[in-house]
Design a protein around this motif. Structure first.
Motif, PDB file in Angstrom:
ATOM      1  N   GLY A  58       0.831  -1.554  -0.116  1.00 41.32           N
ATOM      2  CA  GLY A  58       0.190   0.107  -0.001  1.00 41.32           C
ATOM      3  C   GLY A  58       0.672   0.783  -0.361  1.00 41.32           C
ATOM      4  N   ALA A  59       1.969   1.572   0.815  1.00 42.20           N
ATOM      5  CA  ALA A  59       3.123   2.228   0.774  1.00 42.20           C
ATOM      6  C   ALA A  59       3.845   2.651  -0.686  1.00 42.20           C
ATOM      7  CB  ALA A  59       3.955   2.016   1.752  1.00 42.20           C
ATOM      8  N   LEU A  60       4.160   1.067  -1.522  1.00 38.49           N
ATOM      9  CA  LEU A  60       4.085   1.633  -2.929  1.00 38.49           C
ATOM     10  C   LEU A  60       3.554   2.274  -3.333  1.00 38.49           C
ATOM     11  CD1 LEU A  60       7.221   1.247  -4.369  1.00 38.49           C
ATOM     12  CD2 LEU A  60       5.956  -1.834  -4.881  1.00 38.49           C
ATOM     13  N   ALA A  61       1.736   1.331  -3.707  1.00 41.27           N
ATOM     14  CA  ALA A  61       1.498   2.483  -4.202  1.00 41.27           C
ATOM     15  C   ALA A  61       0.858   3.422  -3.962  1.00 41.27           C
ATOM     16  CB  ALA A  61       0.355   1.419  -4.119  1.00 41.27           C
ATOM     17  N   MET A  62       0.957   4.353  -2.769  1.00 37.36           N
ATOM     18  CA  MET A  62       0.885   5.376  -2.121  1.00 37.36           C
ATOM     19  C   MET A  62       1.639   6.591  -2.931  1.00 37.36           C
ATOM     20  SD  MET A  62      -0.207   6.700   1.227  1.00 37.36           S
ATOM     21  CE  MET A  62       1.644   6.358   1.982  1.00 37.36           C
ATOM     22  N   LEU A  63       3.242   5.830  -2.909  1.00 36.98           N
ATOM     23  CA  LEU A  63       3.935   7.147  -3.311  1.00 36.98           C
ATOM     24  C   LEU A  63       3.715   7.336  -5.009  1.00 36.98           C
ATOM     25  CD1 LEU A  63       6.922   5.418  -1.596  1.00 36.98           C
ATOM     26  CD2 LEU A  63       5.782   7.378  -0.606  1.00 36.98           C
ATOM     27  N   VAL A  64       3.243   6.237  -5.254  1.00 35.17           N
ATOM     28  CA  VAL A  64       3.441   5.973  -7.074  1.00 35.17           C
ATOM     29  C   VAL A  64       1.985   7.076  -7.411  1.00 35.17           C
ATOM     30  CG1 VAL A  64       2.292   4.734  -9.314  1.00 35.17           C
ATOM     31  CG2 VAL A  64       4.332   4.014  -7.857  1.00 35.17           C
ATOM     32  N   MET A  65       1.097   6.781  -6.354  1.00 34.00           N
ATOM     33  CA  MET A  65      -0.233   7.956  -6.296  1.00 34.00           C
ATOM     34  C   MET A  65      -0.413   9.308  -6.161  1.00 34.00           C
ATOM     35  SD  MET A  65      -2.819   6.704  -8.459  1.00 34.00           S
ATOM     36  CE  MET A  65      -3.816   7.861  -8.182  1.00 34.00           C
ATOM     37  N   ARG A  66       1.325   9.659  -4.937  1.00 34.20           N
ATOM     38  CA  ARG A  66       1.441  10.481  -5.079  1.00 34.20           C
ATOM     39  C   ARG A  66       1.814  11.074  -6.242  1.00 34.20           C
ATOM     40  NH1 ARG A  66      -0.069  14.343  -0.674  1.00 34.20           N
ATOM     41  NH2 ARG A  66       1.322  16.295  -1.244  1.00 34.20           N
ATOM     42  N   MET A  67       3.026  10.170  -6.970  1.00 31.23           N
ATOM     43  CA  MET A  67       3.607  11.223  -8.217  1.00 31.23           C
ATOM     44  C   MET A  67       2.835  11.121  -9.187  1.00 31.23           C
ATOM     45  SD  MET A  67       7.497   8.876  -8.260  1.00 31.23           S
ATOM     46  CE  MET A  67       6.105   7.394  -7.452  1.00 31.23           C
ATOM     47  N   LEU A  68       1.829  10.494  -9.250  1.00 31.76           N
ATOM     48  CA  LEU A  68       0.651  10.725 -10.532  1.00 31.76           C
ATOM     49  C   LEU A  68      -0.086  12.096 -10.001  1.00 31.76           C
ATOM     50  CD1 LEU A  68       0.559   9.783 -13.628  1.00 31.76           C
ATOM     51  CD2 LEU A  68      -1.350   8.130 -12.244  1.00 31.76           C
ATOM     52  N   GLY A  69      -0.471  11.562  -8.953  1.00 28.17           N
ATOM     53  CA  GLY A  69      -1.686  13.161  -9.094  1.00 28.17           C
ATOM     54  C   GLY A  69      -0.889  14.226  -8.692  1.00 28.17           C
ATOM     55  N   GLU A  70       0.507  14.691  -8.057  1.00 26.55           N
ATOM     56  CA  GLU A  70       1.429  15.624  -8.707  1.00 26.55           C
ATOM     57  C   GLU A  70       1.269  16.257 -10.042  1.00 26.55           C
ATOM     58  OE1 GLU A  70       5.831  16.342  -6.894  1.00 26.55           O
ATOM     59  OE2 GLU A  70       6.137  16.753  -9.092  1.00 26.55           O
ATOM     60  N   MET A  71       1.665  15.424 -11.291  1.00 22.34           N
ATOM     61  CA  MET A  71       1.660  15.194 -12.545  1.00 22.34           C
ATOM     62  C   MET A  71       0.033  15.907 -12.742  1.00 22.34           C
ATOM     63  SD  MET A  71       4.627  12.979 -14.184  1.00 22.34           S
ATOM     64  CE  MET A  71       3.643  11.321 -13.361  1.00 22.34           C
ATOM     65  N   SER A  72      -0.343  14.636 -12.766  1.00 18.59           N
ATOM     66  CA  SER A  72      -2.382  15.263 -13.320  1.00 18.59           C
ATOM     67  C   SER A  72      -2.683  16.129 -12.827  1.00 18.59           C
ATOM     68  CB  SER A  72      -3.517  13.941 -12.758  1.00 18.59           C
ATOM     69  OG  SER A  72      -2.114  13.002 -13.538  1.00 18.59           O
ATOM     70  N   ALA A  73      -2.181  16.794 -11.093  1.00 20.66           N
ATOM     71  CA  ALA A  73      -3.090  18.439 -11.064  1.00 20.66           C
ATOM     72  C   ALA A  73      -2.226  19.424 -12.042  1.00 20.66           C
ATOM     73  CB  ALA A  73      -2.668  18.179  -9.759  1.00 20.66           C
ATOM     74  N   ALA A  74      -0.327  19.287 -12.387  1.00 16.76           N
ATOM     75  CA  ALA A  74      -0.352  20.382 -12.752  1.00 16.76           C
ATOM     76  C   ALA A  74      -0.477  20.389 -14.416  1.00 16.76           C
ATOM     77  CB  ALA A  74       0.719  19.907 -12.700  1.00 16.76           C
TER      78      ALA A  74
END
Length: 471
Positions: A58-74
């Motif tokens: 879950g921590a691995l998935a959470m880190l990936v989603m944080r990265m993806l969220g950063e790029m998708s929000a921008a």
């Protein structure tokens, strides 16, 4: 050629999704049969330490989603991480990750349709399994051909039912642990420390558990694809990512903790739902039927979400010249406007082919097809991390105001994530059951990369000496 575009880039698609749709899609997108049924296999290899396995995965998935969220929000776009990979690493990367993810979704779609049909056939044996598959595919094709808000409503209520089921399960489980249910005694922590202790199979069992459960977190990526069809993509994806990852960890880890506390881990076995065993143990009537309904809804929800994600991904590929231009047709204005109907039909057509292969040759042709996408999710996550490494620095230079959501401890946690993904792949290679998935998936990835390289070479030859190729 691949610089960061303005964060306000507009999509020709509808903006019919609301924040509540996106939030529930984030919550419900990964709550599926992998959790309700597949978690039994993880408990069988890790014992009570499956809780640690879920924390790591879950921590691995959470880190990936944080990265993806950063790029998708921008930079919100219907192609999400495929668009990001193209802007960060080049056309070959966007082409490769986009088609690999599309292939993954339409193959998994067949598994979900077939599994849902098996459950429905058990309820109504008079209707053949293939007829149920056909009915499901037609219903969700129609739903995805109409206004995107219909997809959003389907997923909202599907996700709401799954979330409600887990919340009720957690409440009943906690009450059972403390002996607060009728005719129950306090369980205490005996099942966490008995039957070989908390680590009955050592840390090797924890690692095997991670390999078993990490793919259950696949599906979160659809949130960032769907964000492009909201009124305010940057804000919507940021809020959805923030809420989803924490709550999903709570649901997953909380469920596992309840399961291994209420019953000894030796009572669980692969292929059987640990949720049913716990509900039976605490005296919930018709627990098996209740969970069958929940799993059925979870499968249909995943089918619906995967069809949506596949259609938007292939539409984005066509939009960037990485797929057939004929898929760019979008429905006209009105209540059902802004829907890429040809992209939906193309995705469901391949989905039908996958279903037929699954029904006719489940242990041969379709098994090879399934193995060829078995590890693709890890490859996709790896490219997401690599893209974020490049785009974060570019955004900090060119558009720092677009970084509404930031990856933690950049770049260190991004590198840690990449290292963890490589470690998971290496460990899968050492596992007899998982090795075929890695090898077949590597073969499929290599084939797509070969096609991407050939297209790049063709474009360079067409451009001629001193020419340039549009990105």
């Amino acid at each position: 050629m691949h610089g960061a575009p303005p964060p306000t880039q507009q999509e020709p698609l509808s903006h019919g999704l609301k924040q509540r749709h996106l939030t529930m899609l984030g919550l419900g997108g990964v709550i599926g049969a992998g959790l309700f049924v597949g978690s039994g296999a993880g408990i069988a290899v890790a014992g009570p330490a499956i809780v640690v396995s879920y924390l790591i995965a879950g921590a691995l998935a959470m880190l990936v989603m944080r990265m993806l969220g950063e790029m998708s929000a921008a930079m919100p776009a219907s192609g999400a991480f495929s668009v990001h990979a193209e802007r960060a690493l080049g056309r070959w990367a966007g082409f490769s990750v986009g088609w690999l993810y599309w292939f993954l979704l339409v193959v998994v779609l067949a598994v979900e349709a077939t599994a849902a049909a098996q459950i429905a056939h058990g309820w109504v044996p008079a209707v053949d399994q293939w007829a149920w598959v056909l009915a499901f595919m037609v219903v969700f094709t129609v739903a995805n051909l109409t206004a995107v808000k219909n997809f959003g409503e389907f997923e909202f209520w599907f996700a709401a039912l799954k979330v409600a089921a887990i919340v009720i399960f957690l409440v009943l489980g906690v009450l059972a642990v403390f002996g607060l249910l009728p005719d129950t005694d306090p369980v205490g922590l005996s099942h966490l420390t008995g039957q070989g202790g908390f680590l009955p199979n050592g840390w090797g069992g924890v690692v095997s558990g991670v390999l078993t459960v990490v793919f259950a977190f696949g599906g979160l990526e659809v949130v960032t694809i769907a964000a492009a069809e909201t009124d305010n993509p940057a804000r919507a994806v940021g809020r959805a990512v923030r809420s989803a990852v924490v709550r999903i960890l709570f649901f997953y880890v909380g469920s596992m903790l309840v399961i291994v506390t209420v019953l000894p881990w030796t009572a669980q076995q692969a292929g059987l739902s640990p949720y049913v065993k716990v509900l039976d143990a605490i005296g919930v009537p018709s627990a098996g039927q209740i969970m069958s309904i929940v799993v059925f809804v979870a499968l249909l929800s995943a089918l619906n979400a995967n069809l949506y994600g596949a259609s938007r991904m292939v539409f984005s590929l066509a939009e960037r010249g990485e797929g057939p231009r004929g898929l760019l047709k979008v429905s006209g204005s009105g209540g059902g406007g802004g829907v890429p109907r040809r992209a939906v039909l193309a995705s469901v057509a391949f989905g039908f082919v996958s279903v037929l292969l699954n029904l006719r040759w489940p242990d041969s042709v379709f098994l090879y097809l399934l193995n060829s996408v078995g590890a693709v999710l890890l490859f996709v996550w790896g490219l997401i991390a690599a893209s974020q490494l490049r785009l974060r620095r570019r955004l900090e230079r060119e558009a720092p105001e677009a970084l509404a959501l930031r990856m933690w401890c950049f770049p260190w946690l991004t590198w840690v994530t990449l290292a963890a993904l490589v470690a998971v792949l290496v460990l899968m290679l050492t596992d007899d059951a998982a090795r075929p998935q890695v090898l077949w998936s590597a073969g499929a990835t290599g084939l797509v990369l070969l096609v991407a390289g050939a297209r790049e070479l063709r474009d360079r030859l067409r451009a001629g000496p001193g020419g340039s190729v549009a990105g």
